[in-house]
Design a protein around this motif. Structure first.
Motif, PDB file in Angstrom:
ATOM      1  N   MET A   1      41.798  29.607  52.344  1.00 26.01           N
ATOM      2  CA  MET A   1      41.081  30.498  51.459  1.00 26.01           C
ATOM      3  C   MET A   1      42.046  31.298  50.580  1.00 26.01           C
ATOM      4  O   MET A   1      41.766  31.545  49.423  1.00 26.01           O
ATOM      5  CB  MET A   1      40.215  31.432  52.298  1.00 26.01           C
ATOM      6  N   ASN A   2      43.180  31.677  51.148  1.00 29.56           N
ATOM      7  CA  ASN A   2      44.169  32.444  50.402  1.00 29.56           C
ATOM      8  C   ASN A   2      44.726  31.622  49.239  1.00 29.56           C
ATOM      9  O   ASN A   2      45.037  32.171  48.187  1.00 29.56           O
ATOM     10  CB  ASN A   2      45.281  32.889  51.340  1.00 29.56           C
ATOM     11  N   PHE A   3      44.837  30.311  49.425  1.00 30.33           N
ATOM     12  CA  PHE A   3      45.343  29.425  48.374  1.00 30.33           C
ATOM     13  C   PHE A   3      44.411  29.420  47.171  1.00 30.33           C
ATOM     14  O   PHE A   3      44.852  29.443  46.017  1.00 30.33           O
ATOM     15  CB  PHE A   3      45.516  28.007  48.946  1.00 30.33           C
ATOM     16  N   ILE A   4      43.100  29.418  47.412  1.00 27.61           N
ATOM     17  CA  ILE A   4      42.123  29.424  46.321  1.00 27.61           C
ATOM     18  C   ILE A   4      42.192  30.737  45.545  1.00 27.61           C
ATOM     19  O   ILE A   4      42.154  30.751  44.315  1.00 27.61           O
ATOM     20  CB  ILE A   4      40.705  29.175  46.872  1.00 27.61           C
ATOM     21  N   ILE A   5      42.320  31.836  46.256  1.00 28.13           N
ATOM     22  CA  ILE A   5      42.449  33.144  45.606  1.00 28.13           C
ATOM     23  C   ILE A   5      43.735  33.192  44.790  1.00 28.13           C
ATOM     24  O   ILE A   5      43.758  33.718  43.677  1.00 28.13           O
ATOM     25  CB  ILE A   5      42.395  34.274  46.648  1.00 28.13           C
ATOM     26  N   TRP A   6      44.798  32.625  45.329  1.00 29.90           N
ATOM     27  CA  TRP A   6      46.094  32.575  44.642  1.00 29.90           C
ATOM     28  C   TRP A   6      45.970  31.811  43.325  1.00 29.90           C
ATOM     29  O   TRP A   6      46.485  32.243  42.289  1.00 29.90           O
ATOM     30  CB  TRP A   6      47.105  31.929  45.581  1.00 29.90           C
ATOM     31  N   ILE A   7      45.255  30.682  43.332  1.00 25.58           N
ATOM     32  CA  ILE A   7      45.064  29.896  42.114  1.00 25.58           C
ATOM     33  C   ILE A   7      44.197  30.655  41.109  1.00 25.58           C
ATOM     34  O   ILE A   7      44.488  30.680  39.908  1.00 25.58           O
ATOM     35  CB  ILE A   7      44.455  28.516  42.451  1.00 25.58           C
ATOM     36  N   LEU A   8      43.120  31.286  41.585  1.00 25.25           N
ATOM     37  CA  LEU A   8      42.247  32.039  40.685  1.00 25.25           C
ATOM     38  C   LEU A   8      42.978  33.213  40.032  1.00 25.25           C
ATOM     39  O   LEU A   8      42.889  33.410  38.818  1.00 25.25           O
ATOM     40  CB  LEU A   8      41.019  32.539  41.435  1.00 25.25           C
ATOM     41  N   VAL A   9      43.694  33.971  40.832  1.00 21.91           N
ATOM     42  CA  VAL A   9      44.420  35.125  40.289  1.00 21.91           C
ATOM     43  C   VAL A   9      45.544  34.658  39.370  1.00 21.91           C
ATOM     44  O   VAL A   9      45.770  35.242  38.312  1.00 21.91           O
ATOM     45  CB  VAL A   9      44.954  36.017  41.437  1.00 21.91           C
ATOM     46  N   GLY A  10      46.232  33.582  39.730  1.00 24.44           N
ATOM     47  CA  GLY A  10      47.268  33.020  38.862  1.00 24.44           C
ATOM     48  C   GLY A  10      46.704  32.556  37.534  1.00 24.44           C
ATOM     49  O   GLY A  10      47.315  32.754  36.484  1.00 24.44           O
ATOM     50  N   GLY A  11      45.509  31.953  37.564  1.00 24.63           N
ATOM     51  CA  GLY A  11      44.867  31.516  36.331  1.00 24.63           C
ATOM     52  C   GLY A  11      44.484  32.682  35.443  1.00 24.63           C
ATOM     53  O   GLY A  11      44.651  32.631  34.218  1.00 24.63           O
ATOM     54  N   ILE A  12      43.974  33.741  36.039  1.00 28.07           N
ATOM     55  CA  ILE A  12      43.589  34.926  35.259  1.00 28.07           C
ATOM     56  C   ILE A  12      44.814  35.589  34.656  1.00 28.07           C
ATOM     57  O   ILE A  12      44.824  35.972  33.485  1.00 28.07           O
ATOM     58  CB  ILE A  12      42.790  35.905  36.136  1.00 28.07           C
ATOM     59  N   ILE A  13      45.882  35.705  35.450  1.00 28.12           N
ATOM     60  CA  ILE A  13      47.120  36.304  34.938  1.00 28.12           C
ATOM     61  C   ILE A  13      47.704  35.454  33.816  1.00 28.12           C
ATOM     62  O   ILE A  13      48.138  35.970  32.785  1.00 28.12           O
ATOM     63  CB  ILE A  13      48.133  36.507  36.085  1.00 28.12           C
ATOM     64  N   GLY A  14      47.715  34.132  33.982  1.00 28.85           N
ATOM     65  CA  GLY A  14      48.212  33.241  32.930  1.00 28.85           C
ATOM     66  C   GLY A  14      47.379  33.316  31.674  1.00 28.85           C
ATOM     67  O   GLY A  14      47.907  33.307  30.557  1.00 28.85           O
ATOM     68  N   TRP A  15      46.051  33.421  31.836  1.00 32.35           N
ATOM     69  CA  TRP A  15      45.163  33.532  30.679  1.00 32.35           C
ATOM     70  C   TRP A  15      45.404  34.835  29.926  1.00 32.35           C
ATOM     71  O   TRP A  15      45.499  34.844  28.698  1.00 32.35           O
ATOM     72  CB  TRP A  15      43.711  33.425  31.153  1.00 32.35           C
TER      73      TRP A  15
END
Length: 89
Positions: A1-15
């Motif tokens: 679950m932490n991996f999915i949150i990591w990808i979502l937050v990384g995507g938002i930060i990159g955006w």
């Protein structure tokens, strides 16, 4: 679950970083995620020792870690712009 949150937050930060650096039209979802995660690594190496905070890559989702990761993503996009175009925006 932490991996999915990591990808979502990384995507938002990159955006958000791509909006600040005006490269949003050139990037898709995948590249935003990559910029967010790799930018957090850059922030961990360059910014984290200066401010004493960790990044999202170190399983810390505090406001200071999000800011350090965001600054790292902006630095990464600036470096990419320097390499590709010879100047930063």
């Amino acid at each position: 679950m932490n991996f999915i949150i990591w990808i979502l937050v990384g995507g938002i930060i990159g955006w958000l970083a791509s909006i600040v650096m005006k490269t949003d039209a050139q990037q898709g979802y995948f590249l935003n995620i990559v910029v967010g995660i790799v930018g957090a690594l850059v922030g961990g190496w360059l910014v984290s020792p200066l401010v004493g905070s960790s990044t999202i890559n170190q399983d810390n989702f505090s406001l200071s870690s999000l800011i350090v990761s965001f600054i790292g993503a902006i630095l990464l996009l600036g470096i990419i712009n320097l390499i590709r175009r010879g100047r930063a925006r």
